[in-house]
Write a protein that holds these residues in place. Structure first.
Motif, PDB file in Angstrom:
ATOM      1  N   PHE A   1       0.852  -1.188   0.000  1.00 15.82           N
ATOM      2  CA  PHE A   1       0.000   0.000   0.000  1.00 15.82           C
ATOM      3  C   PHE A   1       0.888   1.238   0.000  1.00 15.82           C
ATOM      4  CE2 PHE A   1      -2.276   3.460   2.109  1.00 15.82           C
ATOM      5  CZ  PHE A   1      -3.410   3.529   1.313  1.00 15.82           C
ATOM      6  N   SER A   2       0.774   2.034  -1.064  1.00 13.89           N
ATOM      7  CA  SER A   2       1.560   3.270  -1.141  1.00 13.89           C
ATOM      8  C   SER A   2       0.692   4.491  -0.893  1.00 13.89           C
ATOM      9  CB  SER A   2       2.250   3.380  -2.509  1.00 13.89           C
ATOM     10  OG  SER A   2       1.291   3.369  -3.562  1.00 13.89           O
ATOM     11  N   HIS A   3      -0.462   4.573  -1.585  1.00 16.73           N
ATOM     12  CA  HIS A   3      -1.359   5.704  -1.376  1.00 16.73           C
ATOM     13  C   HIS A   3      -2.719   5.385  -1.980  1.00 16.73           C
ATOM     14  CE1 HIS A   3       0.079   6.390  -5.479  1.00 16.73           C
ATOM     15  NE2 HIS A   3      -0.974   7.172  -5.667  1.00 16.73           N
ATOM     16  N   GLN A   4      -3.652   6.291  -1.744  1.00 20.07           N
ATOM     17  CA  GLN A   4      -5.015   6.119  -2.224  1.00 20.07           C
ATOM     18  C   GLN A   4      -5.536   7.469  -2.675  1.00 20.07           C
ATOM     19  OE1 GLN A   4      -7.656   4.750   0.817  1.00 20.07           O
ATOM     20  NE2 GLN A   4      -9.393   4.430  -0.536  1.00 20.07           N
ATOM     21  N   ASP A   5      -6.258   7.480  -3.801  1.00 11.38           N
ATOM     22  CA  ASP A   5      -6.944   8.704  -4.197  1.00 11.38           C
ATOM     23  C   ASP A   5      -8.399   8.363  -4.471  1.00 11.38           C
ATOM     24  OD1 ASP A   5      -7.170   7.629  -6.757  1.00 11.38           O
ATOM     25  OD2 ASP A   5      -5.443   8.721  -7.532  1.00 11.38           O
ATOM     26  N   ARG A   6      -9.143   9.312  -4.975  1.00 10.09           N
ATOM     27  CA  ARG A   6     -10.584   9.081  -5.115  1.00 10.09           C
ATOM     28  C   ARG A   6     -10.913   8.069  -6.206  1.00 10.09           C
ATOM     29  NH1 ARG A   6     -12.779  14.691  -7.899  1.00 10.09           N
ATOM     30  NH2 ARG A   6     -11.595  14.543  -9.852  1.00 10.09           N
ATOM     31  N   ASP A   7      -9.940   7.743  -7.061  1.00  6.98           N
ATOM     32  CA  ASP A   7     -10.193   6.797  -8.147  1.00  6.98           C
ATOM     33  C   ASP A   7      -9.660   5.399  -7.881  1.00  6.98           C
ATOM     34  OD1 ASP A   7     -11.602   8.439  -9.948  1.00  6.98           O
ATOM     35  OD2 ASP A   7      -9.737   9.431 -10.519  1.00  6.98           O
ATOM     36  N   GLY A   8      -8.867   5.211  -6.832  1.00  3.77           N
ATOM     37  CA  GLY A   8      -8.345   3.871  -6.624  1.00  3.77           C
ATOM     38  C   GLY A   8      -7.268   3.794  -5.572  1.00  3.77           C
ATOM     39  N   ILE A   9      -6.728   2.597  -5.447  1.00  2.32           N
ATOM     40  CA  ILE A   9      -5.735   2.264  -4.433  1.00  2.32           C
ATOM     41  C   ILE A   9      -4.454   1.872  -5.157  1.00  2.32           C
ATOM     42  CG2 ILE A   9      -5.234   0.682  -2.531  1.00  2.32           C
ATOM     43  CD1 ILE A   9      -8.551   0.362  -2.831  1.00  2.32           C
ATOM     44  N   PHE A  10      -3.329   2.264  -4.601  1.00  2.00           N
ATOM     45  CA  PHE A  10      -2.061   2.011  -5.270  1.00  2.00           C
ATOM     46  C   PHE A  10      -1.111   1.272  -4.332  1.00  2.00           C
ATOM     47  CE2 PHE A  10      -4.061   5.502  -7.427  1.00  2.00           C
ATOM     48  CZ  PHE A  10      -3.826   5.234  -8.758  1.00  2.00           C
ATOM     49  N   PRO A  11      -0.167   0.483  -4.871  1.00  5.06           N
ATOM     50  CA  PRO A  11       0.106   0.291  -6.295  1.00  5.06           C
ATOM     51  C   PRO A  11      -1.005  -0.475  -7.008  1.00  5.06           C
ATOM     52  CG  PRO A  11       1.420  -1.231  -5.015  1.00  5.06           C
ATOM     53  CD  PRO A  11       0.757  -0.313  -4.021  1.00  5.06           C
ATOM     54  N   LEU A  12      -0.922  -0.512  -8.326  1.00  5.49           N
ATOM     55  CA  LEU A  12      -2.001  -1.091  -9.119  1.00  5.49           C
ATOM     56  C   LEU A  12      -2.199  -2.578  -8.851  1.00  5.49           C
ATOM     57  CD1 LEU A  12      -1.458   0.831 -12.457  1.00  5.49           C
ATOM     58  CD2 LEU A  12      -3.524   0.858 -11.054  1.00  5.49           C
ATOM     59  N   HIS A  13      -1.134  -3.311  -8.509  1.00  7.39           N
ATOM     60  CA  HIS A  13      -1.305  -4.728  -8.181  1.00  7.39           C
ATOM     61  C   HIS A  13      -2.263  -4.902  -7.009  1.00  7.39           C
ATOM     62  CE1 HIS A  13       2.406  -6.742 -10.243  1.00  7.39           C
ATOM     63  NE2 HIS A  13       1.642  -6.094 -11.084  1.00  7.39           N
ATOM     64  N   THR A  14      -2.205  -3.978  -6.059  1.00  9.19           N
ATOM     65  CA  THR A  14      -3.123  -4.037  -4.918  1.00  9.19           C
ATOM     66  C   THR A  14      -4.540  -3.702  -5.354  1.00  9.19           C
ATOM     67  OG1 THR A  14      -1.387  -3.527  -3.327  1.00  9.19           O
ATOM     68  CG2 THR A  14      -3.649  -2.992  -2.681  1.00  9.19           C
ATOM     69  N   SER A  15      -4.684  -2.696  -6.190  1.00  8.91           N
ATOM     70  CA  SER A  15      -6.000  -2.324  -6.704  1.00  8.91           C
ATOM     71  C   SER A  15      -6.632  -3.486  -7.463  1.00  8.91           C
ATOM     72  CB  SER A  15      -5.866  -1.100  -7.620  1.00  8.91           C
ATOM     73  OG  SER A  15      -7.125  -0.643  -8.042  1.00  8.91           O
TER      74      SER A  15
ATOM     75  N   ARG B   1     -20.667  -3.372  -9.768  1.00  9.36           N
ATOM     76  CA  ARG B   1     -20.775  -3.522  -8.310  1.00  9.36           C
ATOM     77  C   ARG B   1     -19.390  -3.572  -7.681  1.00  9.36           C
ATOM     78  NH1 ARG B   1     -19.848  -7.934  -5.713  1.00  9.36           N
ATOM     79  NH2 ARG B   1     -20.175  -9.231  -7.559  1.00  9.36           N
ATOM     80  N   ALA B   2     -18.495  -4.382  -8.259  1.00  9.55           N
ATOM     81  CA  ALA B   2     -17.139  -4.503  -7.718  1.00  9.55           C
ATOM     82  C   ALA B   2     -16.394  -3.177  -7.826  1.00  9.55           C
ATOM     83  CB  ALA B   2     -16.380  -5.605  -8.454  1.00  9.55           C
ATOM     84  N   ALA B   3     -16.572  -2.485  -8.948  1.00  7.73           N
ATOM     85  CA  ALA B   3     -15.906  -1.195  -9.124  1.00  7.73           C
ATOM     86  C   ALA B   3     -16.387  -0.194  -8.085  1.00  7.73           C
ATOM     87  CB  ALA B   3     -16.151  -0.668 -10.534  1.00  7.73           C
ATOM     88  N   GLY B   4     -17.689  -0.213  -7.806  1.00  4.25           N
ATOM     89  CA  GLY B   4     -18.226   0.700  -6.802  1.00  4.25           C
ATOM     90  C   GLY B   4     -17.638   0.453  -5.429  1.00  4.25           C
ATOM     91  N   LYS B   5     -17.472  -0.810  -5.062  1.00  2.00           N
ATOM     92  CA  LYS B   5     -16.878  -1.133  -3.763  1.00  2.00           C
ATOM     93  C   LYS B   5     -15.431  -0.672  -3.675  1.00  2.00           C
ATOM     94  CE  LYS B   5     -19.679  -5.147  -2.462  1.00  2.00           C
ATOM     95  NZ  LYS B   5     -19.635  -6.565  -2.048  1.00  2.00           N
ATOM     96  N   CYS B   6     -14.755  -0.635  -4.812  1.00  2.00           N
ATOM     97  CA  CYS B   6     -13.344  -0.225  -4.839  1.00  2.00           C
ATOM     98  C   CYS B   6     -13.178   1.260  -5.150  1.00  2.00           C
ATOM     99  CB  CYS B   6     -12.588  -1.055  -5.875  1.00  2.00           C
ATOM    100  SG  CYS B   6     -12.494  -2.807  -5.488  1.00  2.00           S
ATOM    101  N   ASN B   7     -14.281   2.010  -5.104  1.00  3.14           N
ATOM    102  CA  ASN B   7     -14.242   3.452  -5.374  1.00  3.14           C
ATOM    103  C   ASN B   7     -13.747   3.777  -6.779  1.00  3.14           C
ATOM    104  OD1 ASN B   7     -15.094   4.047  -2.710  1.00  3.14           O
ATOM    105  ND2 ASN B   7     -12.991   3.814  -1.976  1.00  3.14           N
TER     106      ASN B   7
END
Length: 627
Positions: A14-28, A322-328
């Motif tokens: 986990f590096s950071h999070q913004d309103r569009d997702g979670i980073f790094p991308l492998h975690t997202s 649905r999955a995208a909504g849960k992941c912001n």
């Protein structure tokens, strides 16, 4: 979770999070799959890459229905600390799965085992459950999805606006691949149906569940509308769990007589062809971030009509929104793009890179003698060093049955040859090892080498690395039977292992895998004892270019080296003695190039023949010791 199922821990960077997702991308990507599968079988740990992370903010804002814990890197289990994340490990266990594709495939399999009614989940693994199964080191497609696209998007997002005006080459490569004809099982039949549809001008309608269908427990309306292609009809009929009605009747006789080469190609609906698979799950968070950033910067996506269409189509897959909504992930609605001009599409065709061009060049024609003569004229030929301990052997009759490879399904002759092969490797490793050393058995398979080493050297720690799950599970079962406590297991591609160790060993590492093992050992400044195999599978990759050593590069071209590799596989006992002798010489020359390449990194390397040579047609060993 079932009571008899051991709890598994999933570790994500986990590096950071913004309103569009979670980073790094492998975690997202991993979190998106958990949401899509509605999987709560894993205890999820985030491993911050920096210390300035607000724990409470992360836990509250990550996923509304997923319990998440934060853990520092130093608190990770020892076996996980040797791997790149994501990684999954059974609680208090020594069996670790590491790397994006391996972890995602495991999540899918565990979800289906827990609830066999989730057939849509297991179908993410594709035909014969092979989607992203081939390791990124040898599969260009796996590498593109698992490594190249996430890295390209991450670089694009980090770049300043003036430095991200151009589309990353790997994104353009994906666009080109989406435009290539689809190759699927039974595609001949589907292509004939497509031809008949084109001939008759038939239009098929999307399979509908009446006027409404149930998705995720809610009633949703599905509008019937004509589909533009047979491919879409097939793809969405599978997604809606319906038996597809025949789009066309039995093919007319002139359709059945049409040559396969004259049939129309199939168009991509999803990343791998007609069906929604794990590849789409991996690509969606990455492409979403790229498109969202491009839209903010006002970029024109005219060069990416296929990616844009794919992105819109994936959103129509049940469960994705649905999955995208849960992941912001706030999915975008893009305007329909016209295809790019022919000139631009031709430019895309050159994006495949040096690797594809070089490996798809004209075939390697001719025998090895001209190349061998060329080397001899420069004073280069196969050189074999004396075996360091030719008469050393294990007393197999005194060892527990779980140590003996002959206890499996091998024939008596094959088991004897396997014992002889192990005698050679174990003898050299025993001579090199010191108490407390960490020994890594790369490409371990069922653990023949690693289990013998762990049993014979209890003062050393042994780690088995293998990307085939069933083989590694079998190795762990043998270890459990022996009660070994100095052994660990990692299911991963070699690139995801980054631990420190003292000796690397591999028995019959196939093709480029031998060079990957040697590379890992050189990076760790570890000794290596490696027996190569499958020389004919050697080819240039992103990481390796052949020949490798400076001496060979000055004399041989890539094609000449590949001819030697092809003939190095001509050592089977059924072949005439003269051909086997040439094959053995070619093996020695190819391995000499490997030895000299390692010596350029301050190693002392010997190429040795196993004793007896009859123990295997591939009986070379490379023994390397750092200076």
């Amino acid at each position: 979770m079932k009571d008899n199922v051991a709890e598994e821990h999933l570790y994500l960077d986990f590096s950071h999070q913004d309103r569009d997702g979670i980073f790094p991308l492998h975690t997202s990507i991993s979190l998106f799959l958990l949401s899509y599968c509605d999987c709560k079988l894993f205890k999820v740990f985030l491993v911050p890459t920096s210390e300035d992370v607000d724990d409470q903010f992360v836990i509250k804002n990550l996923l509304c229905d997923l319990e998440v814990h934060l853990i520092s890197r130093c608190q990770l289990p020892a076996v996980v600390q040797s791997c790149c994340l994501p990684a999954v490990v059974v609680k208090d266990g020594k069996f670790c799965r590491a790397g994006l594709s391996v972890v995602l495939r495991h999540i899918i399999q565990k979800t289906y085992e827990e609830d066999p009614s989730k057939t849509d989940v297991v179908e993410l693994l594709g035909f014969k459950k092979t989607c992203l199964k081939a390791c990124a080191e040898v599969s260009q497609w796996t590498r593109l999805c698992e490594i190249s696209i996430p890295l390209a998007v991450a670089g694009f997002l980090k770049a300043s606006p003036e430095h991200c005006q151009t589309i990353p080459p790997d994104i353009l490569l994906l666009e080109r691949k989406l435009g290539e004809p689809v190759r699927v099982h039974n595609d001949d039949k589907i292509r004939r149906q497509k031809l008949q549809q084109q001939k008759t001008g038939a239009k098929s309608a999307m399979p509908a569940l009446g006027k409404e269908a149930r998705e995720e427990g809610k009633t949703v309306e599905i509008q019937e509308h004509p589909l533009p292609s047979l491919e879409l009809s097939i793809a969405f009929s599978k997604l809606l769990v319906q038996e597809r009605s025949d789009v066309v009747n039995r093919e007319a006789s002139h359709i059945r007589r049409t040559k396969t080469s004259d049939l129309p190609p199939l168009d991509h609906i999803f990343a791998e062809g007609l069906y929604f698979t794990l590849a789409d799950v991996v690509l969606l968070p990455c492409i979403h971030q790229f498109l969202a950033s491009s839209k903010k910067q006002g970029k024109n996506l005219v060069n990416l009509p296929l990616i844009s269409s794919w992105y819109q189509r994936v959103q129509e897959v049940p469960g994705v929104k649905r999955a995208a909504g849960k992941c912001n992930m706030k999915l975008l609605q893009l305007p329909q793009l016209m295809s790019a001009p022919k000139e631009q599409l031709q430019d895309l065709s050159s994006v495949s890179g040096e690797l594809e061009e070089e490996n798809q060049d004209s075939p390697f024609i001719g025998g090895p003698r001209p190349t061998m003569t060329k080397l001899m004229e420069n004073g280069i030929g196969a050189k074999f060093s004396p075996h360091p301990c030719p008469n050393w052997t294990l007393d197999w009759s005194s060892l527990p049955s779980a140590v003996n490879p002959g206890e499996g399904k091998m024939s008596r002759d094959r088991a004897l040859r396997k014992q002889q092969q192990l005698n050679n490797l174990v003898a050299v490793v025993t001579k090199l090892a010191k108490p407390g050393d960490v020994i890594v058995d790369f490409c371990s398979g069922g653990g023949h080498v690693g289990i013998v080493l762990a049993h014979m050297m209890p003062s050393c720690q042994v780690v088995l690395i293998e990307n085939k799950e069933l083989s590694l599970i079998h190795a762990k079962d043998r270890s459990d039977e022996l009660g070994l406590n100095n052994i660990g297991f990692i299911q991963a591609n070699l690139d995801y292992f980054n631990g420190t160790f003292n000796i690397g060993v591999a028995l019959h590492a196939c093709g480029v895998a031998t060079d990957m093992v040697i590379e890992h050992c050189i990076k760790a400044q570890a000794a290596f004892v490696v027996s190569p195999c499958c020389y004919g599978f050697i080819q240039n990759t992103v990481k390796f270019k052949y020949p490798q050593s400076h001496q060979f590069k000055e004399i041989l071209s890539y094609k000449e080296h590949m001819i030697l590799c092809r003939f190095a596989d001509q050592t089977a006992v059924q072949l005439p003695p003269e051909r086997r002798l040439i094959g053995k010489q070619c093996m020695g020359i190819v391995d000499l190039d490997r030895a000299w390449a390692a010596e350029e990194h301050n190693y002392s390397v010997q190429v040795v023949s196993m004793e007896p040579e009859s123990c295997s047609p591939k009986n070379n060993m490379l023994v390397g010791i750092p200076a």
